[in-house]
Design a protein around this motif. Sequence first.
Motif, PDB file in Angstrom:
ATOM      1  N   LYS A   1      34.863  49.092  45.549  1.00 32.90           N
ATOM      2  CA  LYS A   1      34.830  48.672  43.801  1.00 32.90           C
ATOM      3  C   LYS A   1      35.513  47.633  43.557  1.00 32.90           C
ATOM      4  O   LYS A   1      36.967  47.165  44.806  1.00 32.90           O
ATOM      5  N   SER A   2      35.604  46.271  42.550  1.00 29.12           N
ATOM      6  CA  SER A   2      35.792  44.832  42.714  1.00 29.12           C
ATOM      7  C   SER A   2      36.706  45.354  41.033  1.00 29.12           C
ATOM      8  O   SER A   2      36.308  45.896  40.367  1.00 29.12           O
ATOM      9  N   PHE A   3      38.157  44.729  41.098  1.00 24.76           N
ATOM     10  CA  PHE A   3      38.875  44.799  39.751  1.00 24.76           C
ATOM     11  C   PHE A   3      39.224  43.953  39.494  1.00 24.76           C
ATOM     12  O   PHE A   3      39.586  42.712  40.162  1.00 24.76           O
ATOM     13  N   TRP A   4      38.752  43.216  38.117  1.00 22.70           N
ATOM     14  CA  TRP A   4      39.335  42.442  37.387  1.00 22.70           C
ATOM     15  C   TRP A   4      40.598  42.237  36.903  1.00 22.70           C
ATOM     16  O   TRP A   4      40.093  43.229  35.794  1.00 22.70           O
ATOM     17  N   LEU A   5      41.479  41.587  36.862  1.00 21.17           N
ATOM     18  CA  LEU A   5      42.839  42.167  36.053  1.00 21.17           C
ATOM     19  C   LEU A   5      43.579  40.773  35.422  1.00 21.17           C
ATOM     20  O   LEU A   5      43.061  40.216  36.620  1.00 21.17           O
ATOM     21  N   GLU A   6      43.540  41.078  34.500  1.00 18.53           N
ATOM     22  CA  GLU A   6      44.865  40.158  33.751  1.00 18.53           C
ATOM     23  C   GLU A   6      46.079  40.267  33.138  1.00 18.53           C
ATOM     24  O   GLU A   6      45.963  41.562  32.734  1.00 18.53           O
ATOM     25  N   PHE A   7      46.894  39.142  33.258  1.00 16.31           N
ATOM     26  CA  PHE A   7      48.275  39.570  33.266  1.00 16.31           C
ATOM     27  C   PHE A   7      48.661  40.228  31.052  1.00 16.31           C
ATOM     28  O   PHE A   7      47.558  39.022  30.718  1.00 16.31           O
TER      29      PHE A   7
ATOM     30  N   ILE B   1      49.731  49.300  47.426  1.00 13.04           N
ATOM     31  CA  ILE B   1      49.050  48.935  48.462  1.00 13.04           C
ATOM     32  C   ILE B   1      48.897  47.863  48.223  1.00 13.04           C
ATOM     33  O   ILE B   1      48.354  46.919  47.814  1.00 13.04           O
ATOM     34  N   PRO B   2      48.791  47.163  49.700  1.00 10.98           N
ATOM     35  CA  PRO B   2      48.811  45.570  50.213  1.00 10.98           C
ATOM     36  C   PRO B   2      47.094  45.443  49.813  1.00 10.98           C
ATOM     37  O   PRO B   2      46.026  46.043  50.286  1.00 10.98           O
ATOM     38  N   ILE B   3      46.551  44.554  49.260  1.00 11.72           N
ATOM     39  CA  ILE B   3      44.995  44.019  48.755  1.00 11.72           C
ATOM     40  C   ILE B   3      45.544  43.019  48.779  1.00 11.72           C
ATOM     41  O   ILE B   3      45.923  42.155  48.142  1.00 11.72           O
ATOM     42  N   GLY B   4      44.315  42.273  49.568  1.00 11.84           N
ATOM     43  CA  GLY B   4      44.066  41.147  49.697  1.00 11.84           C
ATOM     44  C   GLY B   4      43.433  40.025  48.640  1.00 11.84           C
ATOM     45  O   GLY B   4      42.496  40.991  47.578  1.00 11.84           O
ATOM     46  N   ILE B   5      43.395  38.975  47.903  1.00 15.30           N
ATOM     47  CA  ILE B   5      43.552  38.098  46.419  1.00 15.30           C
ATOM     48  C   ILE B   5      41.800  37.737  46.996  1.00 15.30           C
ATOM     49  O   ILE B   5      42.087  36.828  47.985  1.00 15.30           O
ATOM     50  N   ALA B   6      40.703  38.488  46.038  1.00 12.63           N
ATOM     51  CA  ALA B   6      39.794  38.127  46.699  1.00 12.63           C
ATOM     52  C   ALA B   6      39.089  36.861  45.745  1.00 12.63           C
ATOM     53  O   ALA B   6      38.196  36.180  46.320  1.00 12.63           O
ATOM     54  N   SER B   7      40.349  36.616  44.102  1.00 16.43           N
ATOM     55  CA  SER B   7      39.308  35.617  43.327  1.00 16.43           C
ATOM     56  C   SER B   7      40.564  34.397  44.205  1.00 16.43           C
ATOM     57  O   SER B   7      41.313  34.328  44.851  1.00 16.43           O
ATOM     58  N   SER B   8      39.918  33.272  43.261  1.00 14.71           N
ATOM     59  CA  SER B   8      40.179  31.676  43.667  1.00 14.71           C
ATOM     60  C   SER B   8      40.821  31.496  42.685  1.00 14.71           C
ATOM     61  O   SER B   8      40.741  31.952  41.355  1.00 14.71           O
ATOM     62  N   PRO B   9      42.042  30.203  42.803  1.00 12.81           N
ATOM     63  CA  PRO B   9      43.193  30.088  41.683  1.00 12.81           C
ATOM     64  C   PRO B   9      42.042  29.114  40.573  1.00 12.81           C
ATOM     65  O   PRO B   9      42.268  28.869  39.998  1.00 12.81           O
ATOM     66  N   THR B  10      41.035  28.480  41.531  1.00 17.59           N
ATOM     67  CA  THR B  10      40.058  27.758  40.699  1.00 17.59           C
ATOM     68  C   THR B  10      39.496  28.427  39.690  1.00 17.59           C
ATOM     69  O   THR B  10      38.713  28.014  38.848  1.00 17.59           O
ATOM     70  N   GLU B  11      39.477  29.757  39.144  1.00 17.00           N
ATOM     71  CA  GLU B  11      38.614  31.005  39.018  1.00 17.00           C
ATOM     72  C   GLU B  11      39.250  30.774  37.029  1.00 17.00           C
ATOM     73  O   GLU B  11      38.879  31.527  36.651  1.00 17.00           O
TER      74      GLU B  11
ATOM     75  N   ASP C   1      42.847  35.498  35.741  1.00 14.31           N
ATOM     76  CA  ASP C   1      42.543  36.726  36.128  1.00 14.31           C
ATOM     77  C   ASP C   1      41.880  36.760  37.900  1.00 14.31           C
ATOM     78  O   ASP C   1      42.528  35.357  38.575  1.00 14.31           O
ATOM     79  N   LEU C   2      43.107  38.062  38.277  1.00 18.62           N
ATOM     80  CA  LEU C   2      42.736  38.153  39.712  1.00 18.62           C
ATOM     81  C   LEU C   2      41.735  39.525  40.001  1.00 18.62           C
ATOM     82  O   LEU C   2      41.585  40.049  39.049  1.00 18.62           O
ATOM     83  N   LEU C   3      41.252  39.085  40.864  1.00 15.00           N
ATOM     84  CA  LEU C   3      40.014  39.792  41.662  1.00 15.00           C
ATOM     85  C   LEU C   3      40.525  40.481  42.969  1.00 15.00           C
ATOM     86  O   LEU C   3      40.938  39.841  44.078  1.00 15.00           O
TER      87      LEU C   3
END
Length: 279
Positions: free
Chosen positions: A25-31, A58-68, A71-73
């Motif tokens: 599952k993918s999670f978009w997170l907002e600060f 848990i460690p998880i790779g950041i799938a979003s790009s700072p250009t987006e 929010d973080l994916l």
Amino acid sequence: MFNPYLPYPVRIKEVRVETEDKSLKSFWLEFMKPEDAEAFKYTPGQFAELSVSGYGEIPIGIASSPTEGKDLLFTVNKVGCVTSKLHNMQAGEVMGVRGPLGNHYPFDRMEGKDIVIVAGGFAVTTLRSTVVYMLHPDNRDRFGKITFIYGARTPGMLLYENEWSEWQKRDDIDCHITVDQEFPGWEGLVGFVPTVTEQVAPKPDNAIALICGPPIMIRFTQPVFDKLGWQPEQIVMSLENRMKCGIGICGRCNVGPEYVCKDGPVFTKAQLDQMPKEY
Ligand SMILES: Cc1cc2nc3c(=O)[nH]c(=O)nc-3n(C[C@H](O)[C@H](O)[C@H](O)COP(=O)(O)OP(=O)(O)OC[C@H]3O[C@@H](n4cnc5c(N)ncnc54)[C@H](O)[C@@H]3O)c2cc1C
Ligand code: FES
């Protein structure tokens, strides 16, 4: 005073089931605080520690790009305690993010070069971030030809279809999406990632390859690059060792003298060749 163990509170904005078996599952997170969003400056290849109160971190790779945007994916495979709890969480719920952590893909070295990206299964996460970053109009001219080779067991196990189906329409990225065997309705490539890589035969001249995938894929892909004349300094990989602190303090992640959380997770093959085979 800055406390490196303190997570930023974030709200789950969107949850997307990525695979047909619902294991990813993918999670978009907002600060929740604008100043935290401002402080969280990352580069593709980095990871973060995701925390769920009462369950762990848990460690998880950041799938979003700072250009987006801010929010973080994150895309999470359900394997155990924290990932299972995360999979049961819904949009609107609050959790923590600590980071960004680790090093990133070597964009300074990648500038002006052709970039070959080879991904297998859900290890494509930080490579999604990388492709989105490189294709952004602010960055596209910094890199030469981009080749993206990505495979999964079945069409239903491929992540980020919305993204790569758009990339396939562009003429400034060469996409090769493959599945392990024939499936009804699948009109794309069929074959393992190393075989497709051999067919595509990316040239090593003025190029860098980023390779992420399960160990078996890496094991069979490396000899293909060797055969095509690539040098170990041109091949970049990302490790996923067990971690705790993520900041080089606890000693949980080290391989020889290297702390994967701090000196990595991104290493060239030349660096990995010098390290004990504990990863
Ligand atoms: C830098 C980095 C980036 C990562 N990026 C992603 C990502 O983008 N998406 C994703 O789904 N996962 C990623 N992982 C792996 C993820 O951290 C683990 O799957 C997670 O910690 C498991 O937590 P859990 O509490 O659900 O599992 P646990 O209950 O702790 O364990 C469940 C099972 O998973 C195994 N396990 C736990 N951690 C790891 C690990 N690091 N490697 C292999 N097996 C493990 C355990 O041995 C056990 O069999 C990444 C790991 C690292 C170090
Ligand atoms: S996870 Fe603690 S030192 Fe790397």
